[in-house]
Design an enzyme around this catalytic site. Structure first.
Site, PDB file in Angstrom:
ATOM      1  CG  ASP A 171      39.063  26.420  44.559  1.00 42.97           C
ATOM      2  OD1 ASP A 171      39.949  27.134  43.869  1.00 42.97           O
ATOM      3  OD2 ASP A 171      39.434  26.004  45.387  1.00 42.97           O
TER       4      ASP A 171
ATOM      5  CG  ASP B 297      41.339  36.225  44.893  1.00 40.71           C
ATOM      6  OD1 ASP B 297      42.670  36.339  44.435  1.00 40.71           O
ATOM      7  OD2 ASP B 297      41.243  35.809  45.564  1.00 40.71           O
TER       8      ASP B 297
ATOM      9  CD1 TRP C 275      48.825  42.811  38.632  1.00 39.92           C
ATOM     10  CD2 TRP C 275      49.397  40.637  37.631  1.00 39.92           C
ATOM     11  NE1 TRP C 275      50.094  42.333  39.500  1.00 39.92           N
ATOM     12  CE2 TRP C 275      50.631  40.639  38.753  1.00 39.92           C
ATOM     13  CE3 TRP C 275      49.178  39.680  37.255  1.00 39.92           C
ATOM     14  CZ2 TRP C 275      51.831  40.319  37.711  1.00 39.92           C
ATOM     15  CZ3 TRP C 275      50.327  38.563  36.447  1.00 39.92           C
ATOM     16  CH2 TRP C 275      51.773  39.242  37.376  1.00 39.92           C
TER      17      TRP C 275
ATOM     18  CG  ASP D  82      50.493  38.295  41.832  1.00 39.11           C
ATOM     19  OD1 ASP D  82      51.789  38.608  41.984  1.00 39.11           O
ATOM     20  OD2 ASP D  82      50.385  39.466  42.277  1.00 39.11           O
TER      21      ASP D  82
ATOM     22  N   GLY E 277      42.355  43.709  41.973  1.00 39.13           N
ATOM     23  CA  GLY E 277      42.295  44.104  40.977  1.00 39.13           C
ATOM     24  C   GLY E 277      42.854  44.559  40.408  1.00 39.13           C
TER      25      GLY E 277
ATOM     26  CE  LYS F 280      53.263  36.500  43.830  1.00 38.33           C
ATOM     27  NZ  LYS F 280      52.535  37.683  44.293  1.00 38.33           N
TER      28      LYS F 280
END
Length: 200
Positions: A87, A69, A51, A111, A49, A151
């Site tokens: 998901d 998440d 970000w 990320d 958490g 990322k």
């Protein structure tokens, strides 16, 4: 343990973030100035958490952040940040509804990293797959002229993915945060100015 690891770990604890990864987003923001008050943000792969918390601070209480998440998190979020477990690529009806209530988003960020097996080629391919999945979400839910942060692990798929990003955004920037571990192959790609009409 190396000193810079100690620094970011301890700093996260001091600043009340659940993970050191928050400083990567802060460095990206310092360079590119993406966030504004009142924006709506979708955080893909949000646990634990950090970000989402940082984005919530940047957009203020007039803004909204939705984090999703597979893993649960026990992080306490402010009222302008909502976390949902599920998901991000096979959305439950509840998460779909939460996205619909907020979309289009000003910023979508990811990320996410794959479960690594130690094989650099396989790990990078899996990372690129996650990036492409996240990019598809961005195409569906971003505001025109919106931004996308993702990322990726450096490797054979990197250039191909950057090319795909250039079809979707007016500008594509790369950032290697100082807070990334020096041995890490991760790099962040940022798309600026989401296009209404995409490449074929």
């Amino acid at each position: 343990m190396k000193k810079y690891r100690d620094y970011y770990f301890l700093q996260a604890k001091k600043d009340n973030y659940p993970a050191r990864s928050v400083y990567k987003l802060k460095e990206i923001e310092d360079k590119l100035k993406l966030f504004k008050k009142g924006m709506k943000v979708l955080d893909l792969g949000a646990a634990p958490g950090s970000w989402s918390l940082c984005a919530g601070e940047l957009v203020g209480f007039s803004g909204k952040v939705l984090g999703v998440d597979l893993q649960e998190t026990h992080t306490a979020f402010p009222v302008n940040v909502k976390f949902m477990q599920g998901d991000v690529f096979e959305l439950s009806p509840e998460i779909e509804e939460a996205i619909k209530q907020l979309e289009p988003f000003d910023i979508i960020m990811s990320d996410m990293a794959p479960r690594t097996i130690g094989n650099k080629f396989t790990d990078q391919m899996r990372s690129a797959d996650l990036c492409r999945e996240a990019l598809e979400r961005a195409k569906q839910h971003l505001l025109p002229e919106g931004a996308f942060i993702v990322k990726i692990f450096m490797g054979p798929e990197y250039e191909a993915f950057v090319k795909e990003m250039r079809c979707v955004f007016d500008k594509v920037k790369t950032v290697k945060p100082k807070s990334s571990r020096s041995e890490s192959k991760e790099i962040f790609i940022v798309g600026l100015g989401f296009k209404k009409e995409l490449c074929d």
